[in-house]
Scaffold this motif. Structure first.
Motif, PDB file in Angstrom:
ATOM      1  N   SER A  36       0.821  -1.220   0.000  1.00 42.69           N
ATOM      2  CA  SER A  36       0.000   0.000   0.000  1.00 42.69           C
ATOM      3  C   SER A  36       0.849   1.262   0.000  1.00 42.69           C
ATOM      4  CB  SER A  36      -0.953  -0.001   1.200  1.00 42.69           C
ATOM      5  OG  SER A  36      -0.245  -0.168   2.411  1.00 42.69           O
ATOM      6  N   PHE A  48       0.811  11.041   0.862  1.00 44.57           N
ATOM      7  CA  PHE A  48      -0.450  10.320   1.026  1.00 44.57           C
ATOM      8  C   PHE A  48      -0.259   8.826   1.281  1.00 44.57           C
ATOM      9  CE2 PHE A  48      -1.326  13.893  -1.894  1.00 44.57           C
ATOM     10  CZ  PHE A  48      -2.265  14.578  -1.139  1.00 44.57           C
ATOM     11  N   THR A  50       1.106   7.112   3.634  1.00 44.09           N
ATOM     12  CA  THR A  50       0.819   6.605   4.978  1.00 44.09           C
ATOM     13  C   THR A  50      -0.683   6.451   5.197  1.00 44.09           C
ATOM     14  OG1 THR A  50       0.988   8.885   5.787  1.00 44.09           O
ATOM     15  CG2 THR A  50       2.920   7.485   6.033  1.00 44.09           C
ATOM     16  N   GLY A  51      -1.473   7.307   4.568  1.00 46.61           N
ATOM     17  CA  GLY A  51      -2.925   7.167   4.649  1.00 46.61           C
ATOM     18  C   GLY A  51      -3.384   5.874   4.018  1.00 46.61           C
ATOM     19  N   SER A  52      -2.724   5.490   2.930  1.00 49.17           N
ATOM     20  CA  SER A  52      -3.036   4.238   2.257  1.00 49.17           C
ATOM     21  C   SER A  52      -2.736   3.047   3.158  1.00 49.17           C
ATOM     22  CB  SER A  52      -2.215   4.141   0.962  1.00 49.17           C
ATOM     23  OG  SER A  52      -2.386   2.891   0.344  1.00 49.17           O
ATOM     24  N   LEU A  55      -5.385   2.768   5.917  1.00 49.20           N
ATOM     25  CA  LEU A  55      -6.666   2.323   5.364  1.00 49.20           C
ATOM     26  C   LEU A  55      -6.651   0.820   5.080  1.00 49.20           C
ATOM     27  CD1 LEU A  55      -9.358   3.658   4.476  1.00 49.20           C
ATOM     28  CD2 LEU A  55      -8.396   3.805   2.177  1.00 49.20           C
ATOM     29  N   SER A  58      -6.174  -1.674   8.468  1.00 50.71           N
ATOM     30  CA  SER A  58      -7.079  -1.571   9.623  1.00 50.71           C
ATOM     31  C   SER A  58      -7.868  -2.853   9.879  1.00 50.71           C
ATOM     32  CB  SER A  58      -8.051  -0.397   9.429  1.00 50.71           C
ATOM     33  OG  SER A  58      -7.393   0.834   9.554  1.00 50.71           O
ATOM     34  N   SER A 128      -0.780   3.443  13.677  1.00 49.14           N
ATOM     35  CA  SER A 128      -0.518   4.187  12.443  1.00 49.14           C
ATOM     36  C   SER A 128       0.730   5.066  12.571  1.00 49.14           C
ATOM     37  CB  SER A 128      -1.730   5.050  12.064  1.00 49.14           C
ATOM     38  OG  SER A 128      -1.877   6.158  12.950  1.00 49.14           O
ATOM     39  N   SER A 132       3.847   5.515   9.820  1.00 49.89           N
ATOM     40  CA  SER A 132       4.069   6.908   9.419  1.00 49.89           C
ATOM     41  C   SER A 132       5.494   7.361   9.709  1.00 49.89           C
ATOM     42  CB  SER A 132       3.074   7.831  10.137  1.00 49.89           C
ATOM     43  OG  SER A 132       1.749   7.541   9.761  1.00 49.89           O
ATOM     44  N   PHE A 177      -2.006  12.204   7.512  1.00 53.13           N
ATOM     45  CA  PHE A 177      -2.685  11.277   6.596  1.00 53.13           C
ATOM     46  C   PHE A 177      -2.644   9.844   7.129  1.00 53.13           C
ATOM     47  CE2 PHE A 177      -2.137  14.658   3.331  1.00 53.13           C
ATOM     48  CZ  PHE A 177      -3.454  14.715   2.914  1.00 53.13           C
ATOM     49  N   GLY A 181      -6.014   7.851   7.652  1.00 52.84           N
ATOM     50  CA  GLY A 181      -6.240   6.548   7.037  1.00 52.84           C
ATOM     51  C   GLY A 181      -6.673   5.511   8.050  1.00 52.84           C
ATOM     52  N   GLY A 185     -10.222   3.785   8.164  1.00 54.28           N
ATOM     53  CA  GLY A 185     -10.113   2.330   8.110  1.00 54.28           C
ATOM     54  C   GLY A 185     -10.710   1.661   9.331  1.00 54.28           C
TER      55      GLY A 185
END
Length: 204
Positions: A36, A48, A50-52, A55, A58, A128, A132, A177, A181, A185
């Motif tokens: 991801s 972005f 880290t948001g992926s 998500l 999770s 997270s 990150s 982010f 995410g 998630g």
């Protein structure tokens, strides 16, 4: 006396089951995190990525948290696996240290808040922070990180990283982010677990 032996055997069985779950889910998390985060190889999407990760990971994290009995120990080992993998790949001792600290905090969140939605959600948000932090050395050890990246990426990508390192705001965005995410998630994971995993007995 038989009660003591029975209790000891039960405790041993749950420990083995916990360790097996740690191994399975840690391996799954590492694979999903790397897949991801690959969107970060597109320069415009670096912050972005880290948001992926938050998500995508999770759902398995919620399932992992719900299955283990020794929350603090399991989260420490789980995050220790990730931190060790990062260390072996050249991230240094900082990433391993952060991973262990995050594992401790996530385990405490589960221990204090329990395995209801609040506990699982909080532990997921805390975790997270670990993924990150993979790019944190870009700001704490800029030259070393750029030199490390040159061995894997082209000059244009390295130049983009060097540009990001000139300001702290991209780092703030990376963590923001990542949390976002995991936040989104977490709600998706709650719906999936309630509809599917609990129905077939994979989650409590």
């Amino acid at each position: 006396m038989s009660n003591v032996r029975t209790t000891g055997k039960k405790s041993s069985n749950t420990l083995v089951r916990d360790l097996v779950n740690v191994g399975i889910f840690a391996a799954l998390y590492i694979v999903l995190a790397f897949i991801s985060s690959s969107i970060g190889y597109i320069p415009a999407l670096i912050v972005f990525s880290t948001g992926s990760i938050g998500l995508v990971t999770s759902i398995p994290l919620f399932l992992f948290f719900s299955k283990v009995e020794r929350s603090i120990l399991c989260c420490l080992i789980f995050c220790g696996f990730f931190g060790t993998a990062m260390f072996v790949m050249g991230q240094g001792i900082l990433m391993l240290t952060i991973s262990l600290l995050v594992g401790l905090l996530a385990g405490v969140a589960l221990k204090v808040l329990g395995k209801g939605f609040a506990g699982l959600f909080s532990a997921n948000i805390v975790l997270s922070l670990m993924s990150s932090s993979m790019m944190l050395p870009l700001w704490t050890s800029t030259e070393e990180y750029l030199e490390y990246t040159r061995t894997m990426c082209d000059a244009g990508y390295v130049a983009k990283l060097a540009e990001l390192a000139q300001s702290p705001w991209p780092l703030v965005a990376i963590y923001s982010f990542g949390i976002l995410g995991a936040f989104v998630g977490g709600f998706i994971a709650r719906r999936v677990m309630k509809k599917h995993f609990e129905r077939i007995g994979l989650a409590k």
